[in-house]
Write an enzyme that holds these catalytic residues in place. Structure first.
Site, mmCIF file in Angstrom:
data_model
loop_
_atom_site.group_PDB
_atom_site.id
_atom_site.type_symbol
_atom_site.label_atom_id
_atom_site.label_comp_id
_atom_site.label_asym_id
_atom_site.label_seq_id
_atom_site.Cartn_x
_atom_site.Cartn_y
_atom_site.Cartn_z
ATOM 1 N N GLU A 18 29.820 54.278 -21.277
ATOM 2 C CA GLU A 18 29.374 53.326 -22.277
ATOM 3 C C GLU A 18 27.871 53.116 -22.130
ATOM 4 O OE1 GLU A 18 32.067 49.822 -23.400
ATOM 5 O OE2 GLU A 18 30.464 48.876 -22.257
ATOM 6 N N ASP A 48 34.174 53.461 -17.050
ATOM 7 C CA ASP A 48 33.876 52.081 -17.438
ATOM 8 C C ASP A 48 33.241 51.417 -16.226
ATOM 9 O OD1 ASP A 48 34.004 49.657 -19.053
ATOM 10 O OD2 ASP A 48 35.608 49.026 -17.694
ATOM 11 N N ASP A 88 40.152 47.994 -17.112
ATOM 12 C CA ASP A 88 39.067 48.895 -16.710
ATOM 13 C C ASP A 88 39.471 50.352 -16.892
ATOM 14 O OD1 ASP A 88 37.247 46.761 -15.615
ATOM 15 O OD2 ASP A 88 38.985 46.459 -14.332
#
Length: 161
Positions: A67, A7, A140
């Site tokens: 992501e 992340d 996170d």
């Protein structure tokens, strides 16, 4: 399969490693790489790269996932995030790991079953899927584990087809 999820963030980059067959998931490692906003961006990027190389070396994942870049109203923030994402992709490529990239909606759908889930819902489902007694405190790290779980599930579905 052992999957590293990342992340990306300039101040806090979450990472999570899971062992998974696509249905059952087990936590291997997770945490947050923290950098100081007072440091120049290039120093922060170097710290993130070194820490990700260490995570990869320590955990020997067989795949990695991040992501996808998402639209941001603040262009400066989006550019900084893209720099961190580039560093993560470089560390993954250096390790020779296959890469999965997923939209925030795909990750939430995979983990929660609803693409517009809130952060706390993702945290609760990640801890549930991993059999943890309590949610992971860091959003996170929890988000990084969600990315790893999403990749493991997606890869397992692709193999079954």
């Amino acid at each position: 399969m052992r999957v590293l999820g990342i992340d990306c963030g300039t101040e806090r980059t979450g990472y999570g490693v899971v062992d998974s067959d696509g249905r059952a998931h087990r936590t291997v490692d997770f945490g947050v790489i923290r950098t100081s906003p007072r440091d120049p961006l290039e120093r922060r990027l170097a710290e993130i790269a070194a820490a990700l190389r260490d995570v990869i070396s320590r955990n020997a994942p067989s795949a990695a996932a991040v992501e996808e870049v998402f639209f941001s109203i603040n262009v400066k923030t989006a550019l900084k995030l893209a720099h961190v994402r580039g560093v993560a992709l470089l560390a993954i490529a250096e390790a020779g790991l296959p890469l999965g990239e997923y939209s925030p909606m795909a990750i939430k759908t995979s983990v929660v079953g609803y693409g517009r889930a809130e952060k706390h819902q993702v945290q609760l489902m990640v801890s549930n899927l991993l059999g943890l007694k309590e949610p992971i405190e860091s959003e996170d790290a929890s988000d990084a584990l969600a990315v790893a779980i999403c990749h493991a599930c997606s890869t397992a579905r692709a193999v079954i087809r």
